[in-house]
Each structure stands twice: as structure tokens, then as C-alpha cells.
Design an enzyme around this catalytic site. Sequence first.
Site, PDB file in Angstrom:
ATOM      1  N   HIS A   1     -26.587 -84.312 -50.288  1.00 34.85           N
ATOM      2  CA  HIS A   1     -24.981 -84.501 -49.396  1.00 34.85           C
ATOM      3  C   HIS A   1     -24.787 -86.021 -49.277  1.00 34.85           C
ATOM      4  CE1 HIS A   1     -27.450 -84.586 -45.583  1.00 34.85           C
ATOM      5  NE2 HIS A   1     -26.583 -85.572 -45.305  1.00 34.85           N
TER       6      HIS A   1
ATOM      7  N   ASP B   1     -30.929 -79.462 -51.068  1.00 37.58           N
ATOM      8  CA  ASP B   1     -30.316 -80.863 -50.347  1.00 37.58           C
ATOM      9  C   ASP B   1     -31.088 -82.202 -50.778  1.00 37.58           C
ATOM     10  OD1 ASP B   1     -28.244 -82.281 -49.329  1.00 37.58           O
ATOM     11  OD2 ASP B   1     -29.192 -82.248 -47.135  1.00 37.58           O
TER      12      ASP B   1
ATOM     13  N   GLY C   1     -26.087 -90.888 -40.680  1.00 35.96           N
ATOM     14  CA  GLY C   1     -26.573 -92.003 -41.534  1.00 35.96           C
ATOM     15  C   GLY C   1     -28.306 -92.065 -41.954  1.00 35.96           C
ATOM     16  N   ASN C   2     -28.802 -91.362 -41.097  1.00 35.44           N
ATOM     17  CA  ASN C   2     -30.239 -91.043 -41.095  1.00 35.44           C
ATOM     18  C   ASN C   2     -30.730 -90.147 -42.494  1.00 35.44           C
ATOM     19  OD1 ASN C   2     -30.588 -92.240 -37.908  1.00 35.44           O
ATOM     20  ND2 ASN C   2     -32.733 -91.859 -38.936  1.00 35.44           N
ATOM     21  N   SER C   3     -29.575 -89.472 -42.634  1.00 31.25           N
ATOM     22  CA  SER C   3     -30.018 -88.391 -43.924  1.00 31.25           C
ATOM     23  C   SER C   3     -30.400 -89.067 -45.117  1.00 31.25           C
ATOM     24  CB  SER C   3     -28.574 -87.884 -44.310  1.00 31.25           C
ATOM     25  OG  SER C   3     -27.995 -87.170 -43.168  1.00 31.25           O
TER      26      SER C   3
END
Length: 184
Positions: free
Chosen positions: A69, A99, A171-173
Site C-alpha cells: 500500500h 501487503d 508513515g511507519n508502514s
Amino acid sequence: QLQLSYAPLVKGTAPAVVNVFTSRTVRTRSNDFFEQMFGMRRAPRDKTQNSLGSGVIVRSDGIIVTNAHVVKGADELKVVLNDRREYEAKVIAEDAEIDLAVLRIDTGGETLPSLIIRDNDDLEIGDIVLAIGNPFGVGQTVTSGIVSALGRTNVTDVSSFIQTDAAVNPGNSGGALVNLSGEL
């Protein structure tokens, strides 16, 4: 064994965590006052959307894993290393169902810091973990927690997941979840 500080672990792992910046062009239609009141249609406009996430270098020659994503629909990808070096990136594999996405950057033969991917066979509920990423685009941050649960299969039919209570912000994704041995 619990250490008094996670600083040595962070110093050893954080250089392998990168920022992933994406941009994509989207066509938007205006929905403004003149269109609503007078039926005046305006031509669709192109707009650039930017987003950011995190990634982890898993091979020292420039292979990076992140979340699918994070890179979905991106026209341009840029990876910024912990030391501020920037590279253009390309998606070489992507699986939206679990993902995950794999990126490649051209390091020009330079060896980059990387993390070893640990087999989860001996991971246990209660193990201490650190989450490293770039929430809100403010720079790299580290949070700590434990493995809260294992084998979360109701998320998708394809794989099981690790659940943690380490804080993960936008933003950690795509960032790292590391054990106390510094393994991903």
C-alpha cells in the site's frame, strides 16, 4: 536478556531502515460553487499526490521490502537512506493480498547496511521487539513493545501475521520490526 538500553540495537539496525517517498498523478474533477450553481463544467485537472512510508534493506545490493500500500499506484519512487542519500527505486515484486512489495535501487556497486530476515519458528508471545520507521515524515523513530500474538490468520487467507503492541504511526508502514538480536 533485557539490556539497560536499546541504543546499541538501534545503532546496528536503524541504518537499514529507509524512507520511501512516492508520487502519482491523479485526474480530479472540480466540484466548486460555479459548477453547482450554474452548471459550468470545468475540465478535469491533473494533481500530484505525494505520500511516504518506510522500508527495510534486506540485501546489501539494494533490495528493499516495504508494504504494497506504500507504493500502490506510484508513478515515481524515491528511497532516502538514514544518512540522507537518495535513490530512485523500482518495484520488482508486489503482492497486495499480503501487503508486501519488493523494491530495487541501483547502489552503483556500493554495499548498504541490511537486516537479516529471521525465521519466526522460535518467536514467542512476550518477546521484546522494536518498531523502526518514519512516522509523519518527521524523521526516523523507534518504539518498543512485545509480540502480543502469533498466527493471526483472520487478516488474510494467505499468511499468518505477528501482532505487536509497539506503537506504529502513519508513515511507519513498511518499516522494521526487529528482535533483540537485530533481525527483521
